[in-house]
Design a protein around this motif. Structure first.
Motif, PDB file in Angstrom:
ATOM      1  N   LEU A   1      12.550   6.716 -12.891  1.00  0.00           N
ATOM      2  CA  LEU A   1      13.374   5.780 -13.647  1.00  0.00           C
ATOM      3  C   LEU A   1      14.850   6.142 -13.627  1.00  0.00           C
ATOM      4  O   LEU A   1      15.711   5.267 -13.472  1.00  0.00           O
ATOM      5  CB  LEU A   1      12.876   5.710 -15.095  1.00  0.00           C
ATOM      6  CG  LEU A   1      11.520   5.049 -15.312  1.00  0.00           C
ATOM      7  CD1 LEU A   1      11.088   5.198 -16.758  1.00  0.00           C
ATOM      8  CD2 LEU A   1      11.569   3.575 -14.910  1.00  0.00           C
TER       9      LEU A   1
ATOM     10  N   HIS B   1      17.398   5.015 -10.927  1.00  0.00           N
ATOM     11  CA  HIS B   1      18.032   3.706 -11.007  1.00  0.00           C
ATOM     12  C   HIS B   1      19.141   3.671 -12.057  1.00  0.00           C
ATOM     13  O   HIS B   1      19.834   2.662 -12.180  1.00  0.00           O
ATOM     14  CB  HIS B   1      16.974   2.645 -11.333  1.00  0.00           C
ATOM     15  CG  HIS B   1      15.853   2.624 -10.348  1.00  0.00           C
ATOM     16  ND1 HIS B   1      15.958   2.025  -9.108  1.00  0.00           N
ATOM     17  CD2 HIS B   1      14.611   3.175 -10.406  1.00  0.00           C
ATOM     18  CE1 HIS B   1      14.820   2.176  -8.448  1.00  0.00           C
ATOM     19  NE2 HIS B   1      13.990   2.871  -9.207  1.00  0.00           N
TER      20      HIS B   1
ATOM     21  N   VAL C   1      14.742  -2.397 -15.184  1.00  0.00           N
ATOM     22  CA  VAL C   1      14.395  -1.630 -13.992  1.00  0.00           C
ATOM     23  C   VAL C   1      13.016  -2.065 -13.487  1.00  0.00           C
ATOM     24  O   VAL C   1      12.812  -2.251 -12.279  1.00  0.00           O
ATOM     25  CB  VAL C   1      14.408  -0.121 -14.289  1.00  0.00           C
ATOM     26  CG1 VAL C   1      13.890   0.669 -13.090  1.00  0.00           C
ATOM     27  CG2 VAL C   1      15.817   0.339 -14.658  1.00  0.00           C
TER      28      VAL C   1
ATOM     29  N   LEU D   1      20.976  -4.603 -10.294  1.00  0.00           N
ATOM     30  CA  LEU D   1      20.068  -3.747  -9.543  1.00  0.00           C
ATOM     31  C   LEU D   1      19.690  -4.374  -8.210  1.00  0.00           C
ATOM     32  O   LEU D   1      19.580  -3.687  -7.189  1.00  0.00           O
ATOM     33  CB  LEU D   1      18.807  -3.476 -10.363  1.00  0.00           C
ATOM     34  CG  LEU D   1      18.929  -2.454 -11.490  1.00  0.00           C
ATOM     35  CD1 LEU D   1      17.713  -2.524 -12.405  1.00  0.00           C
ATOM     36  CD2 LEU D   1      19.080  -1.051 -10.936  1.00  0.00           C
TER      37      LEU D   1
ATOM     38  N   ALA E   1      20.767  -0.121 -19.250  1.00  0.00           N
ATOM     39  CA  ALA E   1      20.531   1.249 -18.812  1.00  0.00           C
ATOM     40  C   ALA E   1      20.979   2.224 -19.880  1.00  0.00           C
ATOM     41  O   ALA E   1      20.300   3.208 -20.168  1.00  0.00           O
ATOM     42  CB  ALA E   1      21.289   1.512 -17.504  1.00  0.00           C
TER      43      ALA E   1
END
Length: 239
Positions: free
Chosen positions: A77, A80, A140, A178, A214
């Motif tokens: 995780l 990213h 994500v 992303l 994030a």
């Protein structure tokens, strides 16, 4: 406790005979989970059938091709969020401490931000708390689902199930950011080496601003972005 998270984490583990033996129980857990749409549950069942019946070496080769040779589809995780920046190490140290508070110990070859490990952690939390923490990473998960769908990978179903279990819908701006990342060719080893050497992934219009979702995920996991380590607290209460 939300054992559905552990079940889905096992589906994302490296294929071996032990995984094959657990697939029927995994599919029972998925079928019994009302938050997972029937269409997604059927897709997970098709993946489970493949994991049980396909040649094991082919399954292992496919797993490596999908998750281990493409940075944009990594199951880690923090890859990213932080990329390979120095902040990732501190973030993972804080996450290990959070796991230890629940009595979870990592094997020597496991990273704390590896998605199956994180899902195992969620499985020991109350449902509401687990869904909340999953929600902080949902952008994500949605981006990974979209990438896997583009490549025709049956693993996409697991991410669809995880998004459904989250208590928050994916943030469209964060997902779009992303998805703007270049997708590597898993067969181009030179390009892959260069990709892993790049600086940390950032999101948003300015290089000094991180993706809000994030940053929320980091805060929820006890890791403030761009600052000193946060004091971790019991997962049963606010972080």
């Amino acid at each position: 406790m939300a054992l559905i998270y552990r079940a889905l984490g096992l589906m994302l583990s490296y294929p071996d005979e032990e995984q094959r033996r657990t697939v029927p129980a995994i599919l029972d857990a998925v079928a019994a989970e009302p938050r997972i749409p029937a269409k997604v549950a059927r897709a997970v069942a098709r993946l489970g059938e493949r994991l049980m019946l396909a040649d094991l070496y082919e399954l292992q080769e496919d797993y490596v091709q999908v998750f281990d040779r493409t940075r944009s589809q990594s199951l880690n995780l923090y890859e990213h969020v932080h990329g390979e920046s120095r902040d990732r190490g501190q973030a993972m140290a804080n996450l290990v401490e959070l796991y230890n508070q629940q009595g979870l110990e990592l094997a020597a070859n496991e990273l704390p931000d590896f998605l199956p490990v994180f899902l195992d952690f969620l499985s020991v939390l109350p449902d509401e708390r687990a869904a909340s923490l999953l929600g902080e990473a949902v952008h994500v998960l949605e981006a990974l689902a979209l990438r896997l769908h583009k490549r025709g990978s049956p693993y996409r179903a697991v991410f669809g199930a995880l998004v459904a279990l989250s208590d928050e819908a994916p943030d469209s701006d964060a997902v779009a950011a992303l998805m703007e990342e270049a997708e590597e060719n898993p067969d181009d080893l030179t390009a892959l080496d260069q990709a892993w050497e790049e600086t940390a992934v950032t999101f948003g219009p300015a290089t000094d601003e991180g993706c809000p979702k994030a940053e929320a995920m980091l805060k929820a996991m006890g890791t403030p972005p761009g600052g000193p380590p946060a004091q971790t607290r019991s997962p049963g209460g606010p972080l």
